[in-house]
Design a protein around this motif. Structure first.
Motif, PDB file in Angstrom:
ATOM      1  N   UNK A   1       0.757  -1.286  -0.096  1.00  0.00           N
ATOM      2  CA  UNK A   1       0.094   0.115  -0.073  1.00  0.00           C
ATOM      3  C   UNK A   1       0.870   1.244   0.086  1.00  0.00           C
ATOM      4  N   UNK A   2       1.985   1.292   0.873  1.00  0.00           N
ATOM      5  CA  UNK A   2       2.918   2.365   0.859  1.00  0.00           C
ATOM      6  C   UNK A   2       4.168   2.181   0.181  1.00  0.00           C
ATOM      7  N   UNK A   3       4.599   3.424  -0.178  1.00  0.00           N
ATOM      8  CA  UNK A   3       6.057   3.294  -0.925  1.00  0.00           C
ATOM      9  C   UNK A   3       6.711   4.602  -0.473  1.00  0.00           C
ATOM     10  N   UNK A   4       8.063   4.293  -0.069  1.00  0.00           N
ATOM     11  CA  UNK A   4       8.936   5.378   0.326  1.00  0.00           C
ATOM     12  C   UNK A   4      10.044   5.527  -1.129  1.00  0.00           C
ATOM     13  N   UNK A   5      10.243   6.798  -1.408  1.00  0.00           N
ATOM     14  CA  UNK A   5      11.330   6.860  -2.477  1.00  0.00           C
ATOM     15  C   UNK A   5      10.978   8.035  -3.125  1.00  0.00           C
ATOM     16  N   UNK A   6      11.594   8.041  -4.488  1.00  0.00           N
ATOM     17  CA  UNK A   6      11.313   9.182  -5.415  1.00  0.00           C
ATOM     18  C   UNK A   6      10.024   9.040  -6.006  1.00  0.00           C
ATOM     19  N   UNK A   7       9.478  10.132  -6.195  1.00  0.00           N
ATOM     20  CA  UNK A   7       8.027  10.585  -7.112  1.00  0.00           C
ATOM     21  C   UNK A   7       8.488  11.738  -7.723  1.00  0.00           C
ATOM     22  N   UNK A   8       7.657  11.823  -9.003  1.00  0.00           N
ATOM     23  CA  UNK A   8       7.813  12.772  -9.777  1.00  0.00           C
ATOM     24  C   UNK A   8       7.347  14.165  -9.335  1.00  0.00           C
ATOM     25  N   UNK A   9       8.008  15.414  -9.374  1.00  0.00           N
ATOM     26  CA  UNK A   9       7.548  16.533  -9.229  1.00  0.00           C
ATOM     27  C   UNK A   9       8.258  17.439  -9.917  1.00  0.00           C
ATOM     28  N   UNK A  10       7.301  18.474 -10.584  1.00  0.00           N
ATOM     29  CA  UNK A  10       8.068  19.436 -11.632  1.00  0.00           C
ATOM     30  C   UNK A  10       8.844  18.908 -12.551  1.00  0.00           C
ATOM     31  N   UNK A  11       9.736  19.294 -12.921  1.00  0.00           N
ATOM     32  CA  UNK A  11      10.889  18.989 -13.918  1.00  0.00           C
ATOM     33  C   UNK A  11      11.775  17.939 -13.211  1.00  0.00           C
ATOM     34  N   UNK A  12      11.627  17.422 -12.056  1.00  0.00           N
ATOM     35  CA  UNK A  12      12.438  16.468 -11.367  1.00  0.00           C
ATOM     36  C   UNK A  12      11.815  15.551 -10.486  1.00  0.00           C
ATOM     37  N   UNK A  13      12.596  15.150  -9.244  1.00  0.00           N
ATOM     38  CA  UNK A  13      11.788  14.293  -8.417  1.00  0.00           C
ATOM     39  C   UNK A  13      12.231  14.530  -7.116  1.00  0.00           C
ATOM     40  N   UNK A  14      11.023  14.359  -6.245  1.00  0.00           N
ATOM     41  CA  UNK A  14      11.237  14.635  -4.803  1.00  0.00           C
ATOM     42  C   UNK A  14      11.229  13.108  -4.192  1.00  0.00           C
ATOM     43  N   UNK A  15      11.797  13.302  -2.970  1.00  0.00           N
ATOM     44  CA  UNK A  15      11.769  12.018  -1.970  1.00  0.00           C
ATOM     45  C   UNK A  15      10.537  12.073  -0.977  1.00  0.00           C
ATOM     46  N   UNK A  16       9.956  11.040  -0.780  1.00  0.00           N
ATOM     47  CA  UNK A  16       8.835  11.180   0.042  1.00  0.00           C
ATOM     48  C   UNK A  16       8.028   9.651   0.227  1.00  0.00           C
ATOM     49  N   UNK A  17       6.916   9.805   0.796  1.00  0.00           N
ATOM     50  CA  UNK A  17       6.256   8.650   0.882  1.00  0.00           C
ATOM     51  C   UNK A  17       4.875   8.678   0.256  1.00  0.00           C
ATOM     52  N   UNK A  18       4.219   7.893  -0.421  1.00  0.00           N
ATOM     53  CA  UNK A  18       2.951   7.893  -1.277  1.00  0.00           C
ATOM     54  C   UNK A  18       2.275   6.675  -1.114  1.00  0.00           C
ATOM     55  N   UNK A  19       0.893   6.479  -1.477  1.00  0.00           N
ATOM     56  CA  UNK A  19       0.057   5.475  -1.526  1.00  0.00           C
ATOM     57  C   UNK A  19       0.313   4.878  -2.789  1.00  0.00           C
ATOM     58  N   UNK A  20       0.801   3.664  -2.879  1.00  0.00           N
ATOM     59  CA  UNK A  20       1.260   2.986  -4.018  1.00  0.00           C
ATOM     60  C   UNK A  20       0.298   2.077  -4.444  1.00  0.00           C
ATOM     61  N   UNK A  21      -0.622   1.669  -3.608  1.00  0.00           N
ATOM     62  CA  UNK A  21      -1.664   0.461  -3.839  1.00  0.00           C
ATOM     63  C   UNK A  21      -2.889   0.766  -4.154  1.00  0.00           C
ATOM     64  N   UNK A  22      -3.087   2.199  -4.740  1.00  0.00           N
ATOM     65  CA  UNK A  22      -4.488   2.654  -5.211  1.00  0.00           C
ATOM     66  C   UNK A  22      -4.174   3.275  -6.654  1.00  0.00           C
TER      67      UNK A  22
END
Length: 230
Positions: A45-66
């Motif tokens: 359900x949860x993932x920690x790592x890189x996600x797309x933000x703007x023209x690059x990437x941020x590091x955080x946590x997001x719901x991956x299972x939806x």
């Protein structure tokens, strides 16, 4: 039959231990934005790592299972996005993005971190060699509180700028020490005339906390408090 039962129990124990080991992140582990970009919770359900933000990437946590990727926590949220050749490295001192100038720590551990884990609760945790927690994301909320997470007395959290930009926005939600939960615009005094919302629970007790049980709560860029199920 008794031997078979014992064997099944032993196999179940080994499987559980293996599953637990697989959820742990050891020192030296790393992530990159385009390959091996996240560490998943065992539930997925949860993932920690890189996600797309703007023209690059941020590091955080997001719901991956939806289907809709929902960011619930961001490290150093006001830093500029990083490029696709960045590397996130887990060391004994925390989580770092190595640069030409040295280690830029996104998470700095107050004690030596032996391993980390992305828990099914949505809490990203660093442990020492004695299995004691030395840092956890639940103690550092950004714009979202997850079930089981608390907003401690005297603390506050800040909205995101927008759904696509998770840097600090223009609203803050504060848990006052008198039990009143109040939302203000950023950079305003903690006084009634500036309150955008108040729970009117002042006097309910000293050092109360806001505790999430079944839902997740986030503060939107518009100042609205959004509650969603997970």
């Amino acid at each position: 039959m008794a031997c078979m039962a014992c064997l099944l129990l032993a196999l179940a124990f080994v499987a559980a231990e293996a599953q637990q080991m697989q959820s742990n992140i050891s020192q030296g582990s790393s992530l990159k934005p385009t390959t091996n970009s996240t560490w998943l919770s065992r539930s997925g359900l949860y993932a920690f790592g890189f996600y797309r933000q703007g023209n690059g990437y941020a590091v955080g946590m997001f719901l991956a299972g939806i289907p809709e990727k929902t960011v619930v926590w961001t490290a150093n949220r006001d830093d500029p996005p990083v490029s696709n050749n960045a590397t996130l490295l887990f060391t004994g001192d925390g989580l770092a993005l190595p640069t030409a100038e040295g280690q830029n720590y996104l998470v700095k551990s107050p004690g030596s971190a032996s391993y980390a884990s992305m828990l099914n609760s949505g809490n990203f945790v660093l442990y020492n060699s004695g299995r004691k927690i030395v840092w956890q994301s639940f103690d550092h909320p950004t714009d979202t509180l997850l079930p089981g997470q608390r907003l401690l007395s005297g603390n506050e959290r800040f909205s995101a700028k927008s759904e696509a930009d998770h840097s600090t926005g223009i609203f803050r939600l504060k848990m006052h020490k008198d039990g009143n939960l109040v939302q203000y615009p950023v950079d305003t005094p903690d006084t009634g005339p500036y309150a955008f919302y108040a729970s009117s629970t002042y006097g309910a007790g000293e050092n109360l906390t806001l505790n999430l049980v079944l839902m997740a709560v986030s503060t939107c860029s518009t100042g609205l408090v959004r509650i969603f199920s997970i």
